[in-house]
Motif scaffolding. Sequence first.
Motif, PDB file in Angstrom:
ATOM      1  N   SER A  35       0.814  -1.091   0.066  1.00 48.39           N
ATOM      2  CA  SER A  35       0.102  -0.081   0.176  1.00 48.39           C
ATOM      3  C   SER A  35       0.666   1.368  -0.026  1.00 48.39           C
ATOM      4  CB  SER A  35      -0.987  -0.128   1.051  1.00 48.39           C
ATOM      5  OG  SER A  35      -1.745  -1.135   1.217  1.00 48.39           O
ATOM      6  N   HIS A  85       0.211  -6.085 -11.074  1.00 47.07           N
ATOM      7  CA  HIS A  85      -0.706  -5.238 -11.528  1.00 47.07           C
ATOM      8  C   HIS A  85      -0.082  -3.684 -11.272  1.00 47.07           C
ATOM      9  CE1 HIS A  85      -0.938  -5.295  -7.088  1.00 47.07           C
ATOM     10  NE2 HIS A  85      -2.128  -4.496  -7.060  1.00 47.07           N
ATOM     11  N   ASP A 107       1.532   1.213  -5.418  1.00 44.20           N
ATOM     12  CA  ASP A 107       2.717   0.495  -4.411  1.00 44.20           C
ATOM     13  C   ASP A 107       3.469  -0.568  -5.144  1.00 44.20           C
ATOM     14  OD1 ASP A 107       0.219  -0.875  -4.216  1.00 44.20           O
ATOM     15  OD2 ASP A 107       0.746  -2.161  -2.555  1.00 44.20           O
ATOM     16  N   HIS A 108       3.013  -0.934  -6.373  1.00 46.42           N
ATOM     17  CA  HIS A 108       3.704  -1.912  -7.318  1.00 46.42           C
ATOM     18  C   HIS A 108       4.526  -1.262  -8.383  1.00 46.42           C
ATOM     19  CE1 HIS A 108       1.779  -5.426  -4.974  1.00 46.42           C
ATOM     20  NE2 HIS A 108       0.828  -4.492  -4.494  1.00 46.42           N
ATOM     21  N   HIS A 122      -7.374  -7.811  -0.336  1.00 43.01           N
ATOM     22  CA  HIS A 122      -6.034  -8.524   0.161  1.00 43.01           C
ATOM     23  C   HIS A 122      -6.663  -9.477   1.212  1.00 43.01           C
ATOM     24  CE1 HIS A 122      -3.797  -5.470  -1.217  1.00 43.01           C
ATOM     25  NE2 HIS A 122      -4.705  -4.357  -0.848  1.00 43.01           N
ATOM     26  N   HIS A 151       3.631  -8.132   1.988  1.00 43.27           N
ATOM     27  CA  HIS A 151       2.728  -7.108   1.618  1.00 43.27           C
ATOM     28  C   HIS A 151       2.156  -6.836   2.923  1.00 43.27           C
ATOM     29  CE1 HIS A 151      -0.607  -4.909  -0.358  1.00 43.27           C
ATOM     30  NE2 HIS A 151       0.145  -5.151  -1.294  1.00 43.27           N
TER      31      HIS A 151
END
Length: 273
Positions: A11, A67, A71-72, A213, A235
């Motif tokens: 996040s 994705h 945050d990714h 999540h 995560h």
Amino acid sequence: MRVKFWGVRGSLPCPGTDHAVYGGNTSCVEIQCGEETIIFDAGSGLRPCGDQLATSNLYSANIFLSHYHHDHIMGFPFFKPAYDSEFSLKVRGPKPQGMRSINDALHAYLSGPFFPVGIDQVMPHVQFETLDPSEVTKIGDVSVSSKSLNHPGGALGYRVQSGPLSVCYITDLEHTPGEVDQSLIRFIRGTDLLIYDSTYTDEEFPAYCGWGHSTWQEAVRLGNAGDAKQIAIFHHDPHHNDRLMSNVEKKAKALCSRCIVTRDGMELTLLGT
Ligand SMILES: [Zn+2]
Ligand SMILES: [Zn+2]
């Protein structure tokens, strides 16, 4: 096979003394399989990963994005090798919701009003590929397969296989309580390392239905159902400080001795049995 966790948070990055032990960088995991470098996700942990690669004798890497939630991908423009025309970099990811390709998503992110420079301008040699979940990507002797996950806007989970060794990277996804996903069990079956979205605890989960999540207890249930040799809790919620994470670690290890609670900078070597 060597696995290094550069960012284990979900996040939002969360630097500071309350998060110093488990770390504050967002999702990024580097896997070295012989000559091949495979990186899952480009969260803020990709910056230190790139700094290390830039000083190594490696000149190629393959990034697989789960994705496009920020945050990714937020670390991507801070990945030094992307600016080196001698470095061969291929970035793959799923088809973004409402867009045609990975290029569309990353161009949208790396342009005004969100970012000062565009991808084509500063990293023209980087290659991008939009993945179909049914295809298997071959990189030398390594194969990477993917699976669609239950997450708002979609996400891909990955399994990297090198000879008998495998790692499964399964984040971000929401589980259905009381129901372990049979197709996911098949996908991770027998893996040496299951890295799993453990944002919440089971106790917190009901308040966050729909956020996409899962929980650390679900990581254990899935890992047990799929005979994962090690289960990596990953995560972490930014609100989970070191005190809370240490408590999660104690409980997780008591429940299953094959559990690992990941930290920024943690390294594992998988040797097989
Ligand atoms: Zn995430
Ligand atoms: Zn997400």
